[in-house]
Write a protein that holds these residues in place. Structure first.
Motif, PDB file in Angstrom:
ATOM      1  N   THR A  23       0.827  -1.205   0.000  1.00  0.00           N
ATOM      2  CA  THR A  23       0.000   0.000   0.000  1.00  0.00           C
ATOM      3  C   THR A  23       0.858   1.250   0.000  1.00  0.00           C
ATOM      4  OG1 THR A  23      -1.773  -1.167   1.170  1.00  0.00           O
ATOM      5  CG2 THR A  23      -1.808   1.241   1.243  1.00  0.00           C
ATOM      6  N   ALA A  24       1.885   1.272   0.843  1.00  0.00           N
ATOM      7  CA  ALA A  24       2.784   2.431   0.882  1.00  0.00           C
ATOM      8  C   ALA A  24       3.449   2.638  -0.471  1.00  0.00           C
ATOM      9  CB  ALA A  24       3.836   2.231   1.968  1.00  0.00           C
ATOM     10  N   ARG A  25       3.893   1.563  -1.076  1.00  0.00           N
ATOM     11  CA  ARG A  25       4.572   1.673  -2.371  1.00  0.00           C
ATOM     12  C   ARG A  25       3.620   2.187  -3.446  1.00  0.00           C
ATOM     13  NH1 ARG A  25       8.171  -3.009  -5.431  1.00  0.00           N
ATOM     14  NH2 ARG A  25       8.745  -1.736  -7.225  1.00  0.00           N
ATOM     15  N   LEU A  26       2.394   1.679  -3.469  1.00  0.00           N
ATOM     16  CA  LEU A  26       1.440   2.108  -4.488  1.00  0.00           C
ATOM     17  C   LEU A  26       1.045   3.564  -4.287  1.00  0.00           C
ATOM     18  CD1 LEU A  26      -0.004   1.078  -6.973  1.00  0.00           C
ATOM     19  CD2 LEU A  26      -1.881   0.290  -5.509  1.00  0.00           C
ATOM     20  N   LEU A  27       0.940   4.001  -3.044  1.00  0.00           N
ATOM     21  CA  LEU A  27       0.665   5.415  -2.774  1.00  0.00           C
ATOM     22  C   LEU A  27       1.786   6.292  -3.332  1.00  0.00           C
ATOM     23  CD1 LEU A  27      -0.721   5.206   0.870  1.00  0.00           C
ATOM     24  CD2 LEU A  27      -1.936   6.217  -1.078  1.00  0.00           C
ATOM     25  N   LEU A  28       3.011   5.865  -3.113  1.00  0.00           N
ATOM     26  CA  LEU A  28       4.148   6.620  -3.647  1.00  0.00           C
ATOM     27  C   LEU A  28       4.112   6.646  -5.174  1.00  0.00           C
ATOM     28  CD1 LEU A  28       6.902   5.311  -1.225  1.00  0.00           C
ATOM     29  CD2 LEU A  28       5.979   7.630  -1.286  1.00  0.00           C
ATOM     30  N   ASP A  29       3.750   5.534  -5.779  1.00  0.00           N
ATOM     31  CA  ASP A  29       3.649   5.479  -7.232  1.00  0.00           C
ATOM     32  C   ASP A  29       2.592   6.451  -7.758  1.00  0.00           C
ATOM     33  OD1 ASP A  29       5.590   3.530  -7.280  1.00  0.00           O
ATOM     34  OD2 ASP A  29       4.197   1.860  -7.596  1.00  0.00           O
ATOM     35  N   GLU A  30       1.568   6.710  -6.935  1.00  0.00           N
ATOM     36  CA  GLU A  30       0.495   7.624  -7.324  1.00  0.00           C
ATOM     37  C   GLU A  30       0.839   9.082  -7.019  1.00  0.00           C
ATOM     38  OE1 GLU A  30      -2.583   7.119  -8.814  1.00  0.00           O
ATOM     39  OE2 GLU A  30      -1.918   5.069  -9.250  1.00  0.00           O
ATOM     40  N   GLY A  31       2.032   9.317  -6.483  1.00  0.00           N
ATOM     41  CA  GLY A  31       2.455  10.681  -6.205  1.00  0.00           C
ATOM     42  C   GLY A  31       2.075  11.198  -4.839  1.00  0.00           C
ATOM     43  N   ALA A  32       1.599  10.328  -3.965  1.00  0.00           N
ATOM     44  CA  ALA A  32       1.234  10.739  -2.610  1.00  0.00           C
ATOM     45  C   ALA A  32       2.442  10.723  -1.692  1.00  0.00           C
ATOM     46  CB  ALA A  32       0.152   9.811  -2.058  1.00  0.00           C
ATOM     47  N   ASN A  33       2.314  11.380  -0.557  1.00  0.00           N
ATOM     48  CA  ASN A  33       3.297  11.323   0.514  1.00  0.00           C
ATOM     49  C   ASN A  33       2.852  10.261   1.517  1.00  0.00           C
ATOM     50  OD1 ASN A  33       4.834  13.705  -0.413  1.00  0.00           O
ATOM     51  ND2 ASN A  33       2.975  14.812   0.146  1.00  0.00           N
ATOM     52  N   VAL A  34       3.814   9.572   2.121  1.00  0.00           N
ATOM     53  CA  VAL A  34       3.485   8.443   2.981  1.00  0.00           C
ATOM     54  C   VAL A  34       4.164   8.569   4.334  1.00  0.00           C
ATOM     55  CG1 VAL A  34       3.732   5.944   3.285  1.00  0.00           C
ATOM     56  CG2 VAL A  34       3.082   6.865   1.054  1.00  0.00           C
ATOM     57  N   ILE A  35       3.376   8.379   5.379  1.00  0.00           N
ATOM     58  CA  ILE A  35       3.878   8.249   6.742  1.00  0.00           C
ATOM     59  C   ILE A  35       3.591   6.814   7.150  1.00  0.00           C
ATOM     60  CG2 ILE A  35       3.769   9.105   9.099  1.00  0.00           C
ATOM     61  CD1 ILE A  35       1.834  11.143   6.740  1.00  0.00           C
ATOM     62  N   THR A  36       4.583   6.064   7.526  1.00  0.00           N
ATOM     63  CA  THR A  36       4.336   4.669   7.863  1.00  0.00           C
ATOM     64  C   THR A  36       5.142   4.254   9.084  1.00  0.00           C
ATOM     65  OG1 THR A  36       4.259   2.409   6.979  1.00  0.00           O
ATOM     66  CG2 THR A  36       6.106   3.797   6.278  1.00  0.00           C
ATOM     67  N   CYS A  37       4.648   3.227   9.766  1.00  0.00           N
ATOM     68  CA  CYS A  37       5.292   2.784  11.004  1.00  0.00           C
ATOM     69  C   CYS A  37       5.251   1.271  11.102  1.00  0.00           C
ATOM     70  CB  CYS A  37       4.597   3.402  12.224  1.00  0.00           C
ATOM     71  SG  CYS A  37       2.861   2.904  12.427  1.00  0.00           S
ATOM     72  N   ALA A  38       6.148   0.763  11.916  1.00  0.00           N
ATOM     73  CA  ALA A  38       6.203  -0.655  12.264  1.00  0.00           C
ATOM     74  C   ALA A  38       7.066  -0.757  13.517  1.00  0.00           C
ATOM     75  CB  ALA A  38       6.787  -1.495  11.131  1.00  0.00           C
ATOM     76  N   ARG A  39       6.980  -1.872  14.197  1.00  0.00           N
ATOM     77  CA  ARG A  39       7.761  -2.003  15.425  1.00  0.00           C
ATOM     78  C   ARG A  39       9.259  -2.055  15.152  1.00  0.00           C
ATOM     79  NH1 ARG A  39       4.545  -6.784  18.453  1.00  0.00           N
ATOM     80  NH2 ARG A  39       4.297  -7.429  16.271  1.00  0.00           N
ATOM     81  N   ASP A  40       9.641  -2.660  14.037  1.00  0.00           N
ATOM     82  CA  ASP A  40      11.053  -2.739  13.671  1.00  0.00           C
ATOM     83  C   ASP A  40      11.372  -1.591  12.713  1.00  0.00           C
ATOM     84  OD1 ASP A  40      13.582  -3.347  12.632  1.00  0.00           O
ATOM     85  OD2 ASP A  40      13.244  -5.511  12.740  1.00  0.00           O
ATOM     86  N   GLY A  41      11.903  -0.508  13.262  1.00  0.00           N
ATOM     87  CA  GLY A  41      12.157   0.682  12.461  1.00  0.00           C
ATOM     88  C   GLY A  41      13.192   0.477  11.375  1.00  0.00           C
ATOM     89  N   ASP A  42      14.233  -0.295  11.663  1.00  0.00           N
ATOM     90  CA  ASP A  42      15.277  -0.535  10.659  1.00  0.00           C
ATOM     91  C   ASP A  42      14.730  -1.338   9.488  1.00  0.00           C
ATOM     92  OD1 ASP A  42      17.118   0.828  12.195  1.00  0.00           O
ATOM     93  OD2 ASP A  42      17.889  -0.978  13.172  1.00  0.00           O
ATOM     94  N   LYS A  43      13.962  -2.369   9.777  1.00  0.00           N
ATOM     95  CA  LYS A  43      13.361  -3.183   8.715  1.00  0.00           C
ATOM     96  C   LYS A  43      12.422  -2.333   7.875  1.00  0.00           C
ATOM     97  CE  LYS A  43      10.387  -7.215   7.947  1.00  0.00           C
ATOM     98  NZ  LYS A  43       9.589  -8.294   8.585  1.00  0.00           N
ATOM     99  N   LEU A  44      11.656  -1.468   8.523  1.00  0.00           N
ATOM    100  CA  LEU A  44      10.714  -0.601   7.821  1.00  0.00           C
ATOM    101  C   LEU A  44      11.433   0.330   6.857  1.00  0.00           C
ATOM    102  CD1 LEU A  44       7.829   0.612   7.514  1.00  0.00           C
ATOM    103  CD2 LEU A  44       8.394   2.108   9.443  1.00  0.00           C
ATOM    104  N   ALA A  45      12.467   1.009   7.346  1.00  0.00           N
ATOM    105  CA  ALA A  45      13.199   1.953   6.502  1.00  0.00           C
ATOM    106  C   ALA A  45      13.842   1.250   5.316  1.00  0.00           C
ATOM    107  CB  ALA A  45      14.248   2.680   7.336  1.00  0.00           C
ATOM    108  N   THR A  46      14.404   0.073   5.566  1.00  0.00           N
ATOM    109  CA  THR A  46      15.034  -0.689   4.492  1.00  0.00           C
ATOM    110  C   THR A  46      14.014  -1.128   3.452  1.00  0.00           C
ATOM    111  OG1 THR A  46      16.773  -1.492   5.969  1.00  0.00           O
ATOM    112  CG2 THR A  46      16.381  -2.741   3.958  1.00  0.00           C
TER     113      THR A  46
END
Length: 261
Positions: A23-46
């Motif tokens: 979902t985050a990737r598709l939002l970015l593909d559509e030109g949107a800005n994305v705020i996202t979170c997960a418990r493992d911050g390093d895994k999320l950023a990667t």
């Protein structure tokens, strides 16, 4: 069709893998800005860097546990400070607890209900003041067909999903007309959880053969698992201002496994 998401800002919980990442990737593909979170911050950023390497200036990632209101407040604050707005929320954090009732402790029940409800209530409460400033605010709760057709081997998750469906309808009425609230109800989706179950099964068949057998056993009309991208497309449709007259609805993304009318 232009979904009119460009330059808007959306928060996606559980964004490090599966449906959240898609979902985050598709939002970015559509030109949107994305705020996202997960418990493992390093895994999320990667994961986000690998998924959309050319869109990092439009992504905010924050390590957070959505059961913590303080953590969720920090995610929303970071996103609004970066993008100056918040137009929608995708409540995706969650999972399935594979256990029958006799093997489900009271602590298991509490944990399952806490995750399914706190993850939504915390994000809604934290995001609401900013969503009310949007001209096309929307919330999409990621749910499951278990909400309407429980399985005894997933007893706690089934009950929690039913409660989330009820809560989503209540929120759609409470927050109208300024914020739309809808759900997607998932069937068998090929995410990390299913891959792990396949790996742990020791089944000599290929994953494709294994999933086809399970799909047949579960009565999936399309004969296969769904893909995270297929779910993400429906989430974006419900987030889109094009869906401006849709609220309080639940869209099945399940390959025809739903047995209810």
């Amino acid at each position: 069709m232009d979904l009119l998401l460009r330059d808007r800002a959306y928060m996606v919980t559980g964004g490090s893998s599966g449906v959240g990442l898609a979902t985050a990737r598709l939002l970015l593909d559509e030109g949107a800005n994305v705020i996202t979170c997960a418990r493992d911050g390093d895994k999320l950023a990667t994961a986000l860097a690998e998924a959309s390497p050319d869109a990092q200036d439009r992504v905010v990632t924050v390590a957070a546990d959505v059961r913590s209101r303080a953590d969720v407040d920090a995610v929303v604050t970071a996103g609004v400070e970066r993008f100056g707005r918040l137009d929608g929320v995708v409540n995706n954090a969650g999972g399935s607890r594979m256990a029958p009732r006799a093997e489900t402790t009271l602590d298991d029940w509490r944990d399952e209900l806490d995750l399914k409800f706190s993850s939504v209530l915390n994000t809604v409460d934290a995001a609401l003041p900013h969503l009310r400033c949007s001209d096309a605010a929307a919330i999409v709760n990621v749910n499951a067909v278990l909400a309407r057709q429980p399985e005894s081997r997933l007893v706690a998750t089934s009950a929690a999903r039913a409660g989330l469906l009820n809560l989503s309808k209540s929120l759609s009425q409470e927050l109208a007309p300024t914020v739309r609230v809808n759900s997607v109800a998932l069937g068998l989706i090929d995410t990390g959880q299913w891959r792990r179950r396949y790996d742990q099964s020791g089944d000599p068949q290929s994953f494709a053969e294994w999933e086809a057998r399970i799909a047949d056993d579960r009565g999936v009309a399309l004969g296969r698992f769904g893909h995270a991208d297929e779910v993400a497309a429906m989430i974006l449709t419900l987030l889109s201002p094009r869906s401006s007259y849709v609220t309080g609805s639940c869209l099945d993304v399940c390959g025809g496994v739903a047995r209810y009318v």
